[in-house]
Scaffold this motif. Sequence first.
Motif, PDB file in Angstrom:
ATOM      1  N   SER A   1      40.427  83.494  51.625  1.00  0.00           N
ATOM      2  CA  SER A   1      40.250  82.268  50.829  1.00  0.00           C
ATOM      3  C   SER A   1      41.462  81.330  50.923  1.00  0.00           C
ATOM      4  CB  SER A   1      40.016  82.642  49.369  1.00  0.00           C
ATOM      5  OG  SER A   1      41.086  83.476  48.925  1.00  0.00           O
TER       6      SER A   1
ATOM      7  N   THR B   1      47.631  76.758  51.095  1.00  0.00           N
ATOM      8  CA  THR B   1      46.807  76.343  49.962  1.00  0.00           C
ATOM      9  C   THR B   1      45.946  77.530  49.528  1.00  0.00           C
ATOM     10  OG1 THR B   1      46.765  74.105  50.858  1.00  0.00           O
ATOM     11  CG2 THR B   1      45.151  74.611  49.144  1.00  0.00           C
TER      12      THR B   1
ATOM     13  N   PRO C   1      43.100  79.143  46.742  1.00  0.00           N
ATOM     14  CA  PRO C   1      41.900  78.537  46.147  1.00  0.00           C
ATOM     15  C   PRO C   1      42.236  77.809  44.843  1.00  0.00           C
ATOM     16  CG  PRO C   1      41.510  80.836  46.723  1.00  0.00           C
ATOM     17  CD  PRO C   1      42.973  80.602  46.872  1.00  0.00           C
ATOM     18  N   PRO C   2      41.436  76.817  44.499  1.00  0.00           N
ATOM     19  CA  PRO C   2      41.664  76.096  43.238  1.00  0.00           C
ATOM     20  C   PRO C   2      41.737  77.100  42.080  1.00  0.00           C
ATOM     21  CG  PRO C   2      39.869  75.086  44.475  1.00  0.00           C
ATOM     22  CD  PRO C   2      40.220  76.344  45.207  1.00  0.00           C
ATOM     23  N   GLY C   3      42.637  76.857  41.153  1.00  0.00           N
ATOM     24  CA  GLY C   3      42.775  77.765  40.012  1.00  0.00           C
ATOM     25  C   GLY C   3      43.892  78.773  40.197  1.00  0.00           C
TER      26      GLY C   3
ATOM     27  N   ASP D   1      47.694  80.059  40.846  1.00  0.00           N
ATOM     28  CA  ASP D   1      48.961  79.498  40.376  1.00  0.00           C
ATOM     29  C   ASP D   1      50.112  80.139  41.160  1.00  0.00           C
ATOM     30  OD1 ASP D   1      51.335  78.928  39.058  1.00  0.00           O
ATOM     31  OD2 ASP D   1      50.384  78.853  37.088  1.00  0.00           O
TER      32      ASP D   1
ATOM     33  N   GLU E   1      49.886  67.809  40.650  1.00  0.00           N
ATOM     34  CA  GLU E   1      48.933  68.543  41.481  1.00  0.00           C
ATOM     35  C   GLU E   1      49.626  69.685  42.228  1.00  0.00           C
ATOM     36  OE1 GLU E   1      47.354  65.661  44.118  1.00  0.00           O
ATOM     37  OE2 GLU E   1      46.374  64.505  42.535  1.00  0.00           O
TER      38      GLU E   1
ATOM     39  N   LYS F   1      49.336  73.022  42.144  1.00  0.00           N
ATOM     40  CA  LYS F   1      49.742  74.304  41.550  1.00  0.00           C
ATOM     41  C   LYS F   1      49.276  75.497  42.382  1.00  0.00           C
ATOM     42  CE  LYS F   1      50.300  73.123  36.668  1.00  0.00           C
ATOM     43  NZ  LYS F   1      51.672  72.641  36.962  1.00  0.00           N
ATOM     44  N   ASN F   2      48.243  75.278  43.196  1.00  0.00           N
ATOM     45  CA  ASN F   2      47.710  76.368  44.022  1.00  0.00           C
ATOM     46  C   ASN F   2      48.288  76.349  45.445  1.00  0.00           C
ATOM     47  OD1 ASN F   2      46.366  73.925  44.497  1.00  0.00           O
ATOM     48  ND2 ASN F   2      44.613  74.959  45.430  1.00  0.00           N
ATOM     49  N   THR F   3      49.428  75.651  45.621  1.00  0.00           N
ATOM     50  CA  THR F   3      50.000  75.540  46.972  1.00  0.00           C
ATOM     51  C   THR F   3      51.401  76.146  46.998  1.00  0.00           C
ATOM     52  OG1 THR F   3      50.893  73.350  46.485  1.00  0.00           O
ATOM     53  CG2 THR F   3      48.700  73.427  47.492  1.00  0.00           C
TER      54      THR F   3
ATOM     55  N   ASN G   1      46.705  86.324  41.483  1.00  0.00           N
ATOM     56  CA  ASN G   1      46.104  85.033  41.177  1.00  0.00           C
ATOM     57  C   ASN G   1      44.589  85.116  41.043  1.00  0.00           C
ATOM     58  OD1 ASN G   1      47.958  82.501  41.267  1.00  0.00           O
ATOM     59  ND2 ASN G   1      48.848  84.023  42.632  1.00  0.00           N
TER      60      ASN G   1
END
Lengths: 414, 414
Positions: free
Chosen positions: A331, A346, A348-350, A352, A378, A380-382, A411
Amino acid sequence: MSNMKTEPEMDWSQLFASRTALMTPSALRELLKVTSRAEVISFAGGLPAAELFPVPRFKSALAAVLDQHGGKSLQYSITEGLPELRDWIALRFSTPRLRIAHENVLITSGAQQALSLLGRILFEKGDRVIVENPTYLALLSAWRPTGVEFMPALCDARGLRVEKCRPLMKRKPKAIYCVPNFQNPLGATMSLPRRKKLAALARAHSMAIIEDNPYGELRYSGRALPNLLELDAPERPGSDFSSRVIYAGTFSKVLAPGLRVGWVIASKPVIEKLALAKQAADLQTSTLNQYLALELVRQGFLEDFIPVLRRHYGQRRDAMLEALDRYFPKSARWTKPDGGVFLWVTLPPGADSGHLLEAALNEGVAFVPGGEFHLNGEGKNTMRLNFSNMPPARIEEGIKKLGGLLRRGVNSIS
Amino acid sequence: MSNMKTEPEMDWSQLFASRTALMTPSALRELLKVTSRAEVISFAGGLPAAELFPVPRFKSALAAVLDQHGGKSLQYSITEGLPELRDWIALRFSTPRLRIAHENVLITSGAQQALSLLGRILFEKGDRVIVENPTYLALLSAWRPTGVEFMPALCDARGLRVEKCRPLMKRKPKAIYCVPNFQNPLGATMSLPRRKKLAALARAHSMAIIEDNPYGELRYSGRALPNLLELDAPERPGSDFSSRVIYAGTFSKVLAPGLRVGWVIASKPVIEKLALAKQAADLQTSTLNQYLALELVRQGFLEDFIPVLRRHYGQRRDAMLEALDRYFPKSARWTKPDGGVFLWVTLPPGADSGHLLEAALNEGVAFVPGGEFHLNGEGKNTMRLNFSNMPPARIEEGIKKLGGLLRRGVNSIS
């Protein structure tokens, strides 16, 4: 006076200028202080591999400088920089279309000083500047106290999305700051069509381009692209330098960062103001280190050393990409940089990456969470991963540990 | 596009911040560029005597640094400075009453950077700072762009006239800047009673003292006086450092200026903000040059070299004072500094040292007209003479030429 008397403590916060409130220590910086410990696998900083520095060549070049120039190499010298070094830079960056004179060059104490001085001469409250989002962290700290408003511009794998900058022109930004080659933090490189579009956009809107190119020489794959400085050169070959591009370069990544020698190439009015700002800032860059850089480049040091860096860093990049493939969850996605010292992951969204960092530090692995490089909360997932400062085996070990943490659900994305 | 098409030139003046208008080149600086020619007898700059630098010791110390620290001496290091060098400075300036920790020390790229960073963290429009009048020229250029208002304070042969500062307190200056030892440009030294009065005045009005001491070690006569830093130390011996004095020091005059290594000693809140400002300004001071300075001071370089400087510069001061006695008209007066590198000549009212400079340059002699150092257009009949950078015979020759010009009536004062 009695020893019992206690003086009131000085309340320094009352004395600081209001801009100083914008200078705040990052919690991250404290957290990452552990990365200087040898046992930590650090993907955090942007450090070159010190074990590759050819120390004996530096030693003999320093001896040659002192033999040749004696006390002059330890004395004050002029603010703009050693004339011979300015000449060398002017020549190296001149092309048939672009004629750079030594008056177009200012030597700075690293490229960071070039950026800081540019902020001082260009920006004040009410001004706007476009920056890539995410962008170089210390650029933000250098310019924020001027009061300038940062306008974030979108980036993808081919760098700055120039088309997306058009609507920003309505608000009349004074300049755009970009790192076209192997950008910090993304590792992305701006494509040639985008470079041309950016030069045209800047020309149409009388906007300056601040081109920061610390990593340009560190290319491991693909073909070198022309600098914005060159693309913006006058149409008539042989005419004097006149450009809306202000170019910041440095010896930090191709020679050694501990010397703090960088430069700016720009139109004369810009160089003149920068020289005044530099004189007030630190009088001049170290005479000794300028002579050392000059001696090394004249000896052909760069022709020998840059291929060494390319080979080793290229291997390290490959080692990191392979380890990511092997150990990171499906993912996750990441950039595949053609050069430089960073790549960008990157999750996945969500997810941290700040939480991940805490867990990673416990296992002796460090990196920088990507949110830090963003202007608008922006990312936070990177995460930014440096690959130049660790040998391949430790890169694999570190990525394996990070991958294990991700798969174990630090995560919740395994 | 056709070769006939001419791009409009970029109008940079439209892009500069308003503070940049306060950065203007001095006509004097252009005029004095000739002083770098070997045949010119220059009393203009504040340059040390490069022929006295023990070049072989620098060479062997550099070799020792590279042998001992290898690539680490060429790598990035922390913004605050090398811990060992901060420790050395903390120890050197600690006294039984004044306990300085390495957290109270920041390494800077020369003392000029210390002053520039202080301007950035302390001052903005609406603020006021007291400065000696006349004062150090590059201090004014460093702080003017912050918008701070300079409040000139009177000086005489014993330095700052502290009593005359009392009325200025009504306007609540944030700080006072002073060079207590062998002041630039006057060569005057602040007496002990005045130092004590200044410390008390600052304490009473919660004002910071910025003590700039580049020349303190260069004393040729008289007894050393305690620094303001020490005089402001807490009453209770052994208590932690807490001072309203911010002390700027440098290796430029006792080691070599071409290294650009200086330092600030101050309370922790000040050092913390300065470190943030420094990181934005140039990341760090050259790692190599910090290691070099550390190696030299640990070898006892200062104990060997400072006596050499005192002997030579003392002879040069004496040569200049004798030549002034012999060749200058009786109507001129001058300071008799106990140390440092400058003395100050006052011609009769109505004389114009700017005119004298033009005539002097034609005869191959340079100095700086005193008006430059004044805040309020005063001092046209004054001049600053440097005596450290020319051997005694050339000092006599130069003063003789200046005296001849004065006697021949260049300023109608013969």
